[in-house]
Design a protein around this motif. Structure first.
Motif, mmCIF file in Angstrom:
data_model
loop_
_atom_site.group_PDB
_atom_site.id
_atom_site.type_symbol
_atom_site.label_atom_id
_atom_site.label_comp_id
_atom_site.label_asym_id
_atom_site.label_seq_id
_atom_site.Cartn_x
_atom_site.Cartn_y
_atom_site.Cartn_z
ATOM 1 N N ARG A 77 -14.271 -6.599 13.232
ATOM 2 C CA ARG A 77 -15.497 -6.130 13.424
ATOM 3 C C ARG A 77 -16.343 -7.446 12.176
ATOM 4 N NH1 ARG A 77 -16.195 -0.044 12.080
ATOM 5 N NH2 ARG A 77 -17.769 -0.970 11.442
ATOM 6 N N SER A 78 -16.578 -7.947 12.538
ATOM 7 C CA SER A 78 -17.436 -9.575 12.351
ATOM 8 C C SER A 78 -17.664 -9.412 10.157
ATOM 9 C CB SER A 78 -17.338 -10.671 13.014
ATOM 10 O OG SER A 78 -19.354 -10.652 12.317
ATOM 11 N N GLU A 79 -18.431 -7.887 10.437
ATOM 12 C CA GLU A 79 -19.489 -7.808 9.280
ATOM 13 C C GLU A 79 -18.333 -7.115 7.538
ATOM 14 O OE1 GLU A 79 -19.685 -4.330 11.929
ATOM 15 O OE2 GLU A 79 -19.141 -6.470 12.259
ATOM 16 N N LEU A 80 -17.268 -7.136 8.611
ATOM 17 C CA LEU A 80 -16.104 -6.545 7.101
ATOM 18 C C LEU A 80 -15.408 -7.370 6.593
ATOM 19 C CD1 LEU A 80 -14.531 -2.983 9.823
ATOM 20 C CD2 LEU A 80 -16.824 -3.394 8.071
ATOM 21 N N ALA A 81 -15.575 -8.691 7.073
ATOM 22 C CA ALA A 81 -13.990 -9.854 6.671
ATOM 23 C C ALA A 81 -14.920 -10.156 5.091
ATOM 24 C CB ALA A 81 -14.708 -11.051 7.149
ATOM 25 N N GLU A 82 -15.735 -10.386 5.072
ATOM 26 C CA GLU A 82 -16.312 -10.390 3.933
ATOM 27 C C GLU A 82 -16.027 -9.264 2.466
ATOM 28 O OE1 GLU A 82 -20.422 -7.893 3.652
ATOM 29 O OE2 GLU A 82 -20.633 -9.800 3.026
ATOM 30 N N ARG A 83 -15.322 -7.935 2.866
ATOM 31 C CA ARG A 83 -14.959 -6.653 1.664
ATOM 32 C C ARG A 83 -13.363 -6.756 2.248
ATOM 33 N NH1 ARG A 83 -17.942 -2.307 1.923
ATOM 34 N NH2 ARG A 83 -19.522 -2.677 3.187
ATOM 35 N N ILE A 84 -12.519 -7.977 2.305
ATOM 36 C CA ILE A 84 -11.381 -8.687 1.996
ATOM 37 C C ILE A 84 -11.414 -9.216 0.921
ATOM 38 C CG2 ILE A 84 -9.060 -9.198 3.376
ATOM 39 C CD1 ILE A 84 -10.194 -7.970 5.867
ATOM 40 N N TYR A 85 -9.530 -8.934 0.543
ATOM 41 C CA TYR A 85 -10.051 -9.992 -0.851
ATOM 42 C C TYR A 85 -7.569 -9.807 -0.967
ATOM 43 C CZ TYR A 85 -14.750 -8.684 -2.640
ATOM 44 O OH TYR A 85 -16.104 -8.716 -2.034
ATOM 45 N N TYR A 86 -7.790 -10.775 -1.592
ATOM 46 C CA TYR A 86 -5.905 -10.845 -1.730
ATOM 47 C C TYR A 86 -6.173 -11.281 -3.671
ATOM 48 C CZ TYR A 86 -6.795 -12.561 2.873
ATOM 49 O OH TYR A 86 -7.362 -12.415 3.975
ATOM 50 N N PRO A 87 -5.653 -9.770 -4.271
ATOM 51 C CA PRO A 87 -5.012 -9.803 -5.600
ATOM 52 C C PRO A 87 -4.579 -11.794 -6.212
ATOM 53 C CG PRO A 87 -4.910 -7.570 -4.524
ATOM 54 C CD PRO A 87 -4.329 -9.148 -3.568
ATOM 55 N N THR A 88 -4.892 -11.871 -7.216
ATOM 56 C CA THR A 88 -4.042 -12.879 -8.164
ATOM 57 C C THR A 88 -2.219 -12.621 -8.567
ATOM 58 O OG1 THR A 88 -4.746 -12.208 -10.048
ATOM 59 C CG2 THR A 88 -5.911 -13.997 -8.579
ATOM 60 N N ALA A 89 -1.572 -12.981 -9.095
ATOM 61 C CA ALA A 89 -0.398 -13.199 -9.150
ATOM 62 C C ALA A 89 -0.318 -12.253 -9.902
ATOM 63 C CB ALA A 89 0.871 -13.802 -9.245
ATOM 64 N N ASP A 90 -1.049 -12.059 -11.208
ATOM 65 C CA ASP A 90 -1.052 -11.032 -12.403
ATOM 66 C C ASP A 90 -2.045 -10.466 -12.295
ATOM 67 O OD1 ASP A 90 -3.393 -12.745 -12.787
ATOM 68 O OD2 ASP A 90 -2.831 -13.580 -14.620
ATOM 69 N N PHE A 91 -2.770 -10.305 -11.101
ATOM 70 C CA PHE A 91 -4.022 -8.958 -11.168
ATOM 71 C C PHE A 91 -4.907 -8.995 -11.478
ATOM 72 C CE2 PHE A 91 0.401 -7.489 -9.325
ATOM 73 C CZ PHE A 91 -0.178 -6.983 -8.427
ATOM 74 N N SER A 92 -5.582 -10.453 -12.471
ATOM 75 C CA SER A 92 -6.684 -10.703 -12.984
ATOM 76 C C SER A 92 -7.635 -10.840 -12.502
ATOM 77 C CB SER A 92 -5.941 -11.513 -14.087
ATOM 78 O OG SER A 92 -5.661 -12.327 -13.857
ATOM 79 N N GLY A 93 -8.029 -10.666 -11.483
ATOM 80 C CA GLY A 93 -8.472 -11.670 -10.011
ATOM 81 C C GLY A 93 -8.393 -11.383 -9.179
ATOM 82 N N VAL A 94 -9.284 -12.086 -8.301
ATOM 83 C CA VAL A 94 -9.464 -11.325 -6.393
ATOM 84 C C VAL A 94 -9.073 -13.083 -5.689
ATOM 85 C CG1 VAL A 94 -8.846 -8.953 -6.046
ATOM 86 C CG2 VAL A 94 -10.879 -10.492 -6.308
ATOM 87 N N GLY A 95 -9.382 -13.429 -5.218
ATOM 88 C CA GLY A 95 -9.992 -14.442 -4.185
ATOM 89 C C GLY A 95 -10.188 -13.698 -2.603
ATOM 90 N N GLN A 96 -10.246 -14.788 -1.620
ATOM 91 C CA GLN A 96 -10.811 -14.068 -0.771
ATOM 92 C C GLN A 96 -10.255 -15.731 0.796
ATOM 93 O OE1 GLN A 96 -14.993 -13.421 -0.239
ATOM 94 N NE2 GLN A 96 -14.362 -11.778 0.267
ATOM 95 N N GLU A 97 -9.337 -16.673 -0.343
ATOM 96 C CA GLU A 97 -8.869 -17.767 0.623
ATOM 97 C C GLU A 97 -7.396 -17.324 1.616
ATOM 98 O OE1 GLU A 97 -9.212 -17.589 -2.475
ATOM 99 O OE2 GLU A 97 -11.535 -17.939 -2.311
ATOM 100 N N GLY A 98 -6.767 -16.559 1.095
ATOM 101 C CA GLY A 98 -5.125 -15.547 1.474
ATOM 102 C C GLY A 98 -4.396 -15.475 0.872
ATOM 103 N N THR A 99 -3.314 -14.099 1.659
ATOM 104 C CA THR A 99 -2.404 -13.956 0.184
ATOM 105 C C THR A 99 -1.564 -14.940 -0.728
ATOM 106 O OG1 THR A 99 -0.319 -13.951 2.362
ATOM 107 C CG2 THR A 99 -2.102 -12.184 2.274
ATOM 108 N N GLY A 100 -1.925 -13.661 -1.410
ATOM 109 C CA GLY A 100 -0.382 -14.370 -3.070
ATOM 110 C C GLY A 100 1.056 -14.751 -2.209
ATOM 111 N N ALA A 101 1.792 -14.763 -2.818
ATOM 112 C CA ALA A 101 3.363 -14.453 -3.092
ATOM 113 C C ALA A 101 3.702 -13.341 -3.217
ATOM 114 C CB ALA A 101 4.073 -15.086 -4.488
ATOM 115 N N ASP A 102 3.539 -12.449 -3.206
ATOM 116 C CA ASP A 102 3.405 -11.000 -3.211
ATOM 117 C C ASP A 102 2.603 -10.340 -1.520
ATOM 118 O OD1 ASP A 102 1.084 -10.987 -3.777
ATOM 119 O OD2 ASP A 102 1.151 -9.684 -5.681
ATOM 120 N N GLY A 103 1.942 -11.131 -0.714
ATOM 121 C CA GLY A 103 1.575 -11.081 0.547
ATOM 122 C C GLY A 103 0.375 -9.973 0.753
#
Length: 288
Positions: free
Chosen positions: A211-237
């Protein structure tokens, strides 16, 4: 009365796979032409495996000089998590307690009551209430027909939940929930990992809800868990879905541009988190 409740749960959660009673579809990769008929209405199975603290959580606690909480004696419940969330009295199939090394085994799980998925739920002081998916009807369109062994279940310490929530930010959580929740637990969430056929985390993967309206609710944590992005998974997947803080909701998640990843059943409700490993093919990969 029991039948009426089952139908109501299916309608409320949008469940279609496994909501019938015949369970006629065979499991993938299994020859069935010479097999005896399986009485799905009376079949009971064993679910066994091992629980462990999420590796990233253990690493974060150790980096802070904090002890990793023990799982010895923590209760584990075999359940259909979204049915638990809507107070379906038939959603819990059995329970046990974890051994010192995290092993568990639950017998007499009634297959006829499985609609969408089976999960192992963990809840104990020092941990956030979570449910790790151990069987998903998305692969076969049918309920399980055999014992489930070597299930891998993840425990989420409170301290890691708090760090993950801080990485997302209270303002984002409040925004996604219409100010109904300030924490991931109160909002409800899915914490998942994308892995390859060998069980190794996949970096750069993007997870897409159906459901496209849910896409903005997905985040990808940074490696040190100090922040998040929405581009894609980091090294931990890892990826994180933030729920609305409202009623239980189901949807499917797929991996963009990866046809060998079967779209997976997922869902969320306030008060707990769903733990999900997304892998290619129809069978869980070995531990890396």
């Amino acid at each position: 009365m029991k039948r009426h409740l089952l139908i109501a749960s299916c309608v409320l959660l949008g469940l279609t796979s496994g909501c019938g009673s015949d369970g006629s579809a065979p499991d993938p990769g299994v020859r069935t032409e010479d097999a005896e008929a399986v009485d799905m209405d009376n079949l009971r199975i064993r679910v066994s495996g091992r629980a462990a603290v999420l590796p990233e959580a253990a690493r974060l606690l150790e980096s802070r000089g904090q002890p990793v909480p023990s799982l010895d004696g923590v209760p584990v419940t075999i359940e259909e998590p979204l049915r638990v969330a809507v107070n379906d009295v038939n959603a819990t199939f059995g329970s046990s307690a974890l051994s010192a090394n995290g092993d568990f085994s639950v017998d007499e799980v009634a297959v006829r009551e499985v609609h969408l998925s089976l999960a192992a739920g963990l809840s104990a002081p020092g941990f956030v209430r979570t449910a790790t998916v151990v069987y998903d009807t998305a692969f076969s369109g049918a309920r399980p027909r055999t014992d489930l062994i070597d299930a891998r279940v993840w425990a989420l310490p409170e301290a890691f939940h708090d760090a993950l929530g801080a990485a997302v930010g209270e303002s984002r959580v409040r925004g996604h929930t219409g100010d109904k929740a300030a924490t991931l637990r109160d909002a409800g969430f899915v914490l998942g990992r994308v892995v390859d056929a060998n069980g190794r985390p996949v970096a750069g993967a993007r997870v897409a809800p159906d459901r496209s309206e849910l896409a903005e609710r997905i985040y990808y944590p940074t490696a040190d868990f100090s922040g998040v992005g929405q581009e894609g998974t980091g090294a931990d997947g890892l990826f994180l879905y933030v729920h609305t803080g409202a009623d239980a909701e189901t949807f499917r998640l797929s991996v963009e541009g990866a046809q060998d990843y079967v779209p997976r059943n997922a869902g969320a409700a306030p008060g707990w988190g769903l733990m999900l490993t997304v892998y290619p093919g129809n069978h869980p990969p070995p531990e890396p």
